[in-house]
Design a protein around this motif. Structure first.
Motif, PDB file in Angstrom:
ATOM      1  N   ASP A  79       0.850  -1.190   0.000  1.00 36.40           N
ATOM      2  CA  ASP A  79       0.000   0.000   0.000  1.00 36.40           C
ATOM      3  C   ASP A  79       0.886   1.239   0.000  1.00 36.40           C
ATOM      4  OD1 ASP A  79      -1.841   2.089   0.544  1.00 36.40           O
ATOM      5  OD2 ASP A  79      -3.165   0.705   1.596  1.00 36.40           O
ATOM      6  N   VAL A  80       0.895   1.948  -1.112  1.00 38.94           N
ATOM      7  CA  VAL A  80       1.728   3.145  -1.229  1.00 38.94           C
ATOM      8  C   VAL A  80       1.295   4.208  -0.222  1.00 38.94           C
ATOM      9  CG1 VAL A  80       2.401   5.048  -2.762  1.00 38.94           C
ATOM     10  CG2 VAL A  80       2.286   2.718  -3.646  1.00 38.94           C
ATOM     11  N   THR A  81      -0.006   4.304   0.033  1.00 40.53           N
ATOM     12  CA  THR A  81      -0.487   5.311   0.980  1.00 40.53           C
ATOM     13  C   THR A  81       0.129   5.121   2.352  1.00 40.53           C
ATOM     14  OG1 THR A  81      -2.595   5.517  -0.195  1.00 40.53           O
ATOM     15  CG2 THR A  81      -2.533   6.306   2.068  1.00 40.53           C
ATOM     16  N   VAL A  82       0.216   3.885   2.810  1.00 41.02           N
ATOM     17  CA  VAL A  82       0.793   3.610   4.125  1.00 41.02           C
ATOM     18  C   VAL A  82       2.280   3.975   4.130  1.00 41.02           C
ATOM     19  CG1 VAL A  82       1.246   1.837   5.865  1.00 41.02           C
ATOM     20  CG2 VAL A  82      -0.894   1.799   4.576  1.00 41.02           C
ATOM     21  N   ALA A  83       2.988   3.636   3.062  1.00 41.00           N
ATOM     22  CA  ALA A  83       4.411   3.961   2.981  1.00 41.00           C
ATOM     23  C   ALA A  83       4.628   5.469   3.008  1.00 41.00           C
ATOM     24  CB  ALA A  83       5.016   3.356   1.716  1.00 41.00           C
ATOM     25  N   VAL A  84       3.795   6.209   2.301  1.00 38.42           N
ATOM     26  CA  VAL A  84       3.907   7.668   2.282  1.00 38.42           C
ATOM     27  C   VAL A  84       3.595   8.248   3.654  1.00 38.42           C
ATOM     28  CG1 VAL A  84       2.835   9.767   1.363  1.00 38.42           C
ATOM     29  CG2 VAL A  84       3.455   7.897  -0.186  1.00 38.42           C
ATOM     30  N   ALA A  85       2.533   7.727   4.280  1.00 39.09           N
ATOM     31  CA  ALA A  85       2.104   8.262   5.572  1.00 39.09           C
ATOM     32  C   ALA A  85       3.140   8.015   6.662  1.00 39.09           C
ATOM     33  CB  ALA A  85       0.770   7.647   5.968  1.00 39.09           C
ATOM     34  N   HIS A  86       3.740   6.838   6.665  1.00 42.93           N
ATOM     35  CA  HIS A  86       4.683   6.494   7.731  1.00 42.93           C
ATOM     36  C   HIS A  86       6.092   6.987   7.418  1.00 42.93           C
ATOM     37  CE1 HIS A  86       6.648   4.011  10.844  1.00 42.93           C
ATOM     38  NE2 HIS A  86       5.445   3.925  11.373  1.00 42.93           N
ATOM     39  N   GLY A  87       6.495   6.888   6.173  1.00 40.24           N
ATOM     40  CA  GLY A  87       7.868   7.221   5.796  1.00 40.24           C
ATOM     41  C   GLY A  87       8.186   8.702   5.844  1.00 40.24           C
ATOM     42  N   LYS A  88       7.164   9.548   5.960  1.00 38.54           N
ATOM     43  CA  LYS A  88       7.411  10.989   5.992  1.00 38.54           C
ATOM     44  C   LYS A  88       8.310  11.380   7.160  1.00 38.54           C
ATOM     45  CE  LYS A  88       6.802  15.258   4.694  1.00 38.54           C
ATOM     46  NZ  LYS A  88       7.243  15.756   3.389  1.00 38.54           N
ATOM     47  N   THR A  89       8.314  10.602   8.219  1.00 31.75           N
ATOM     48  CA  THR A  89       9.161  10.941   9.371  1.00 31.75           C
ATOM     49  C   THR A  89      10.632  10.998   8.972  1.00 31.75           C
ATOM     50  OG1 THR A  89       7.643  10.160  11.081  1.00 31.75           O
ATOM     51  CG2 THR A  89       9.976  10.067  11.596  1.00 31.75           C
ATOM     52  N   PHE A  90      11.048  10.136   8.068  1.00 32.92           N
ATOM     53  CA  PHE A  90      12.437  10.205   7.605  1.00 32.92           C
ATOM     54  C   PHE A  90      12.691  11.534   6.911  1.00 32.92           C
ATOM     55  CE2 PHE A  90      15.467   9.668   4.076  1.00 32.92           C
ATOM     56  CZ  PHE A  90      16.617   9.426   4.819  1.00 32.92           C
ATOM     57  N   LEU A  91      11.788  11.947   6.034  1.00 36.32           N
ATOM     58  CA  LEU A  91      11.977  13.194   5.305  1.00 36.32           C
ATOM     59  C   LEU A  91      12.073  14.378   6.261  1.00 36.32           C
ATOM     60  CD1 LEU A  91      10.868  11.197   3.097  1.00 36.32           C
ATOM     61  CD2 LEU A  91       9.840  13.194   2.018  1.00 36.32           C
ATOM     62  N   GLY A  92      11.210  14.399   7.268  1.00 34.97           N
ATOM     63  CA  GLY A  92      11.240  15.503   8.207  1.00 34.97           C
ATOM     64  C   GLY A  92      12.476  15.517   9.089  1.00 34.97           C
ATOM     65  N   SER A  93      13.093  14.347   9.263  1.00 35.17           N
ATOM     66  CA  SER A  93      14.256  14.234  10.144  1.00 35.17           C
ATOM     67  C   SER A  93      15.574  14.518   9.438  1.00 35.17           C
ATOM     68  CB  SER A  93      14.308  12.821  10.748  1.00 35.17           C
ATOM     69  OG  SER A  93      13.143  12.520  11.478  1.00 35.17           O
ATOM     70  N   SER A 102      11.924   4.104  -3.570  1.00 32.38           N
ATOM     71  CA  SER A 102      11.351   2.908  -2.942  1.00 32.38           C
ATOM     72  C   SER A 102       9.848   2.840  -3.153  1.00 32.38           C
ATOM     73  CB  SER A 102      11.665   2.892  -1.438  1.00 32.38           C
ATOM     74  OG  SER A 102      11.022   3.969  -0.766  1.00 32.38           O
ATOM     75  N   LEU A 103       9.187   3.989  -3.187  1.00 36.17           N
ATOM     76  CA  LEU A 103       7.738   4.014  -3.404  1.00 36.17           C
ATOM     77  C   LEU A 103       7.403   3.515  -4.804  1.00 36.17           C
ATOM     78  CD1 LEU A 103       7.040   7.542  -1.838  1.00 36.17           C
ATOM     79  CD2 LEU A 103       6.936   5.306  -0.701  1.00 36.17           C
ATOM     80  N   SER A 104       8.210   3.921  -5.783  1.00 38.76           N
ATOM     81  CA  SER A 104       7.981   3.460  -7.157  1.00 38.76           C
ATOM     82  C   SER A 104       8.244   1.968  -7.284  1.00 38.76           C
ATOM     83  CB  SER A 104       8.868   4.234  -8.131  1.00 38.76           C
ATOM     84  OG  SER A 104       8.460   5.569  -8.252  1.00 38.76           O
ATOM     85  N   LEU A 105       9.332   1.497  -6.693  1.00 34.30           N
ATOM     86  CA  LEU A 105       9.653   0.075  -6.794  1.00 34.30           C
ATOM     87  C   LEU A 105       8.545  -0.775  -6.185  1.00 34.30           C
ATOM     88  CD1 LEU A 105      13.448   0.119  -5.866  1.00 34.30           C
ATOM     89  CD2 LEU A 105      12.437  -0.048  -8.136  1.00 34.30           C
ATOM     90  N   GLY A 106       8.061  -0.383  -5.006  1.00 36.06           N
ATOM     91  CA  GLY A 106       6.993  -1.141  -4.370  1.00 36.06           C
ATOM     92  C   GLY A 106       5.713  -1.132  -5.187  1.00 36.06           C
ATOM     93  N   ALA A 107       5.343   0.043  -5.702  1.00 31.08           N
ATOM     94  CA  ALA A 107       4.135   0.144  -6.516  1.00 31.08           C
ATOM     95  C   ALA A 107       4.265  -0.698  -7.782  1.00 31.08           C
ATOM     96  CB  ALA A 107       3.865   1.603  -6.875  1.00 31.08           C
ATOM     97  N   GLY A 108       5.434  -0.663  -8.410  1.00 29.04           N
ATOM     98  CA  GLY A 108       5.636  -1.455  -9.621  1.00 29.04           C
ATOM     99  C   GLY A 108       5.551  -2.942  -9.360  1.00 29.04           C
ATOM    100  N   GLU A 109       6.129  -3.407  -8.265  1.00 23.77           N
ATOM    101  CA  GLU A 109       6.047  -4.826  -7.917  1.00 23.77           C
ATOM    102  C   GLU A 109       4.608  -5.242  -7.638  1.00 23.77           C
ATOM    103  OE1 GLU A 109      10.403  -5.712  -5.942  1.00 23.77           O
ATOM    104  OE2 GLU A 109       8.781  -5.021  -4.652  1.00 23.77           O
TER     105      GLU A 109
END
Length: 547
Positions: free
Chosen positions: A76-90, A245-252
């Motif tokens: 689920d790309v939405t879950v990856a985007v929602a959770h992974g944002k913490t890395f971007l902010g950090s 990583s979001l693209s790779l997961g969505a493509g798979e």
């Protein structure tokens, strides 16, 4: 970590579980945040991947983070985007914070804090120098006024990393980076802006925040006053790489859904999977994903071994990987026909959801055009160094070696690469070496032919880059096409089938044996060459995933 995470997601993907496609479809229709799915990730300690290992995070660095978020995005790309944002902010703190700031944020993230990154503002888009949110010195700290929008997790986040104007005149030295703890702000000094309806990632918290005289302490400042833009641009080199990583997961995910559909779809006395056209589409998509996978992994490892060249590498993969994956998804959608668009058929409409979700990836952390503009600004150096034939052989060899990565040297990240892109600049030497190996019968002759063809293409791209003159805002369209050709060259150079340069001081000395782990003739979807897209490519990619 990816293996344990995959097991946990599998357990949560049963009927009624937060990762079951029916639940994802329901939340998507309601535009509801996937809180339970994010809780599964919290329970797996996913936040450790967002923290450098030296601060208590997971070992493996950026390649490990890419693998972790790819594991989530393939469900689920939405879950990856929602959770992974913490890395971007950090990342701004990891890149420019003091030791104490880095340790303090690491403790918060590991304890479950959500961090977001406030860069864009209403009416200004990617023009960061037009930002109007201000941070003025006041009472020994900072007073923030203004809004950031649209921001992922702006409402749900505990902390927000903010790019603020600290000099009235603005300019490259007129902005600073601050990490603001929303819980420490006085009531009424900040307010959330409404969640925005979106075409994809409908459940994500895409909203904003407004500050009105918000008082932040002096130690909220990350780096020095005026360093904000520099910190942002260096941080983006890491976050853009992570976005692949979001693209790779969505493509798979798309490939798996299309394959399962084709295997069960009865047509003309057989199944769709046995028809040559279907095998060609699946093999083409699998080959494209293998190419994107290689480019993403190379970029993630380059952040650790070639940090000074990440201004080139990150821009190339961020522009190129989402594009090649989206083209593969488009092809697979045609294979599914109506099932690729219906919301209540074939895995509860998972394909149409991932197709909508993935389209935003090309925009995250700088659109495709923004990243290509970044490459264009570096054309003179890239062309000159390619013609000189210089590259960092030792660091490139470490990049492609199957060895643990060292910590990222954030101080070595540069706004403009002084050494160009060793991955591409080493290609003529690698092609020459493959030619010698082919003549000796050590490798297939076809490999040497393809390497020589790619080297000739790269030489032509270098000539085209050299012929273009800096044009500022009036960059001609052909410059963007040249940047696209450069991206393709880097992607094609990425697969480990190309013998990597040795760390020897002699630039052309060959290894005792070449490395053959993937197809040189993997089809780049963006080049539109239809041949060689066979079922063999699909089987090879599927076997790699199983292993």
């Amino acid at each position: 970590m990816p293996g344990a995470l995959d097991t946990a997601i599998d357990a949560a993907a049963g009927p009624g579980g937060p990762f079951h496609p029916a639940i994802g479809a329901l939340l998507d229709a309601r535009e509801e945040f996937p809180a339970e799915a994010c809780a599964v990730l919290d329970g797996c300690g996913t936040a450790r991947a967002y923290v450098p290992a030296e601060l208590g995070g997971a070992p493996g660095g950026l390649p490990e983070l890419v693998a972790v978020l790819r594991t989530v995005a393939r469900r689920d790309v939405t879950v990856a985007v929602a959770h992974g944002k913490t890395f971007l902010g950090s990342v701004p703190t990891w890149v420019a914070g003091t030791d104490e700031q880095r340790r303090a944020l690491a403790r918060r993230v590991l304890a479950g804090a959500v961090v977001c990154w406030g860069l864009t503002e209403p009416g200004h888009g990617s023009d960061l120098l037009a930002g109007e949110l201000t941070a003025e010195p006041a009472d020994g700290g900072w007073r923030l006024d203004g809004a950031k929008w649209p921001i992922n997790n702006a409402t749900r986040g505990d902390l927000i990393s903010v790019l603020a104007r600290t000099a009235p005149e603005g300019g490259p030295r007129g902005f600073s980076q601050l990490l603001v703890d929303k819980h420490a702000l006085a009531p009424g000094s900040w307010s959330p802006l409404p969640k925005e309806p979106t075409h994809g990632i409908r459940g994500a918290d895409i909203s904003g925040i407004r500050f009105t005289g918000a008082a932040a302490p002096a130690d909220a400042l990350t780096g020095r006053p005026g360093d904000g833009l520099d910190i942002v641009l260096r941080s983006l080199q890491l976050t853009r790489t992570m976005c692949t990583s979001l693209s790779l997961g969505a493509g798979e995910h798309a490939l798996r859904l299309a394959h399962d559909f084709a295997a069960g779809r009865a047509m003309y006395g057989t199944t769709l999977l046995r028809l040559p056209l279907a095998r060609r589409v699946l093999g083409r998509a699998a080959a494209s994903l293998a190419l994107a996978d290689a480019a993403s992994l190379l970029a993630a490892r380059a952040a650790h071994h070639l940090p000074g060249e990440m201004s080139v590498v990150s821009a190339a993969v961020k522009a190129g990987v989402p594009e090649i994956v989206q083209l593969a998804v488009d092809d697979l959608a045609e294979l599914l026909g109506a099932r690729g668009f219906l919301t209540e058929h074939h895995a509860h409409g998972a394909f149409q959801k991932l197709e909508r979700d993935h389209r935003i990836v090309a925009i995250f952390d700088g659109s495709t055009a923004v990243n290509r503009a970044s490459l264009i600004n570096q054309f003179p150096v890239l062309a000159r160094l390619h013609h000189m034939g210089t590259y960092d052989a030792e660091s490139l060899a470490a990049t492609v070696a199957a060895q643990p990565v060292p910590p990222i040297d954030a101080g070595a990240l540069r706004l403009f690469s002084r050494t160009g892109c060793s991955v591409v600049q080493a290609l003529p030497a690698a092609a020459e070496r493959l030619g010698a190996l082919a003549a000796a019968g050590a490798v297939p002759r076809r490999a040497a032919e393809l390497a020589a063809a790619l080297a000739a293409e790269v030489a032509a791209v270098a000539d085209a880059m050299a012929a273009l003159r800096p044009a500022g805002r009036n960059t001609p369209p052909e410059a963007f096409e040249t940047a696209r050709r450069y991206e393709r060259a880097l992607r094609k150079r990425a697969p480990p089938t190309c013998c990597s340069p040795t760390p020897a001081t002699s630039r052309g000395s060959p290894r005792s044996r070449p490395r053959w782990n993937g197809p040189w003739n993997s089809s780049d979807r963006a080049t539109r060459h239809p041949r060689r897209r066979t079922n063999r490519c699909w089987r090879r990619s599927r076997n790699r995933r199983r292993s």
